[in-house]
Design a protein around this motif. Sequence first.
Motif, PDB file in Angstrom:
ATOM      1  N   UNK A 243       9.790  28.070 -18.533  1.00  0.00           N
ATOM      2  CA  UNK A 243       9.437  28.647 -19.825  1.00  0.00           C
ATOM      3  C   UNK A 243       8.351  27.817 -20.482  1.00  0.00           C
ATOM      4  N   UNK A 244       7.272  28.475 -20.888  1.00  0.00           N
ATOM      5  CA  UNK A 244       6.161  27.772 -21.534  1.00  0.00           C
ATOM      6  C   UNK A 244       6.522  27.490 -22.986  1.00  0.00           C
ATOM      7  N   UNK A 245       6.161  26.305 -23.445  1.00  0.00           N
ATOM      8  CA  UNK A 245       6.633  25.821 -24.744  1.00  0.00           C
ATOM      9  C   UNK A 245       5.494  25.619 -25.744  1.00  0.00           C
ATOM     10  N   UNK A 246       5.775  25.963 -26.996  1.00  0.00           N
ATOM     11  CA  UNK A 246       4.909  25.570 -28.129  1.00  0.00           C
ATOM     12  C   UNK A 246       3.435  25.865 -27.949  1.00  0.00           C
ATOM     13  N   UNK A 247       3.104  27.078 -27.543  1.00  0.00           N
ATOM     14  CA  UNK A 247       1.679  27.415 -27.441  1.00  0.00           C
ATOM     15  C   UNK A 247       1.382  28.603 -28.353  1.00  0.00           C
ATOM     16  N   UNK A 248       0.315  28.466 -29.125  1.00  0.00           N
ATOM     17  CA  UNK A 248      -0.135  29.581 -29.961  1.00  0.00           C
ATOM     18  C   UNK A 248      -0.843  30.588 -29.056  1.00  0.00           C
ATOM     19  N   UNK A 249      -0.719  31.871 -29.418  1.00  0.00           N
ATOM     20  CA  UNK A 249      -1.354  32.906 -28.582  1.00  0.00           C
ATOM     21  C   UNK A 249      -2.859  32.677 -28.448  1.00  0.00           C
TER      22      UNK A 249
END
Length: 316
Positions: A243-249
């Motif tokens: 799961x990818x974490x803490x990224x803004x679109x």
Amino acid sequence: MKGTVYKSTGSWYQVKTETGALYNCRIKGKFRIKGIKNTNPVAVGDRVVFDPEEQQGEEQQGVIKKIEERENYIIRKSVNLSKQTHIIASNIDQVFLMVTLNNPPTFTSFIDRFLVTAEAYDIKAVILFNKIDTYNEEETLEIKFLAKLYRDIGYECIGISAKTGKNVDKVKEMMLGNISMFSGHSGTGKSTLINALEPSLQLKTSEISEQHRQGQHTTTFAEMFDLSFDARIIDTPGIKGFGVVDMEKEEIGDYFPEFFELKQDCKFYNCLHLEEPKCAVKEALEEGEVAWSRYKSYLQIMEGEDENYRIDNYSK
């Protein structure tokens, strides 16, 4: 005293000092309530400050009181605790992602998620296509095609056989003077490769489960090892999902190097490469200059789909 965390078992941390002394350390309670959403407040690779305690028999113990600032880390969402994250390791020079075509299969959606995380935290990633001694002609062509796809983006790809030793020397050369992390699904051959690099470690290896075509977990916790040839490795448990974490679109596209390169040619400076007109990424996609499997991975991450790492974007 100062040292580096070499092993974590969840509640105890093995810390090695600069002189090579080992201490089994606990952490102060307040680390747990500082609003840290990680399942593990201290990770392998962390440089820490600790207070030694009175020796208990043969074992030297201590209490970690401070974690020094991390240069980088690899992080993912915890498998069963979606709101929590798990730092796999920190202060890494490079990460080797072990990939197998089958037995077990590694899909491009998983590879892409891993690479995006490495890009986001500025860690060099190298893809190792393992078990090349086991593939037939058609499978070998598929591996070559995948390796070209990732090489064209700028990733180093090496075909290896941890079992026969093919190209293990190339991996060894890249490790000199570095802290390297090895990662991938269970059963892709991480422990076999590490044993080939440093036979004295004798890490446990396991057979693939015939029922599920997945590897059995042989590593329970991340652990760092000093090697005999001026290198350190971090062996990690096999990862099922990522799961990818803490990224803004708005930033996700920047972690796809081929998208980032084209971004300046998009009509809108804040283009998300979705429905916008005159998008250079979508145009390159139609021209076959950007891989569809990469774009599908991008869409899945943008949509927050964390369960799709078992979907084979490449063959659809």
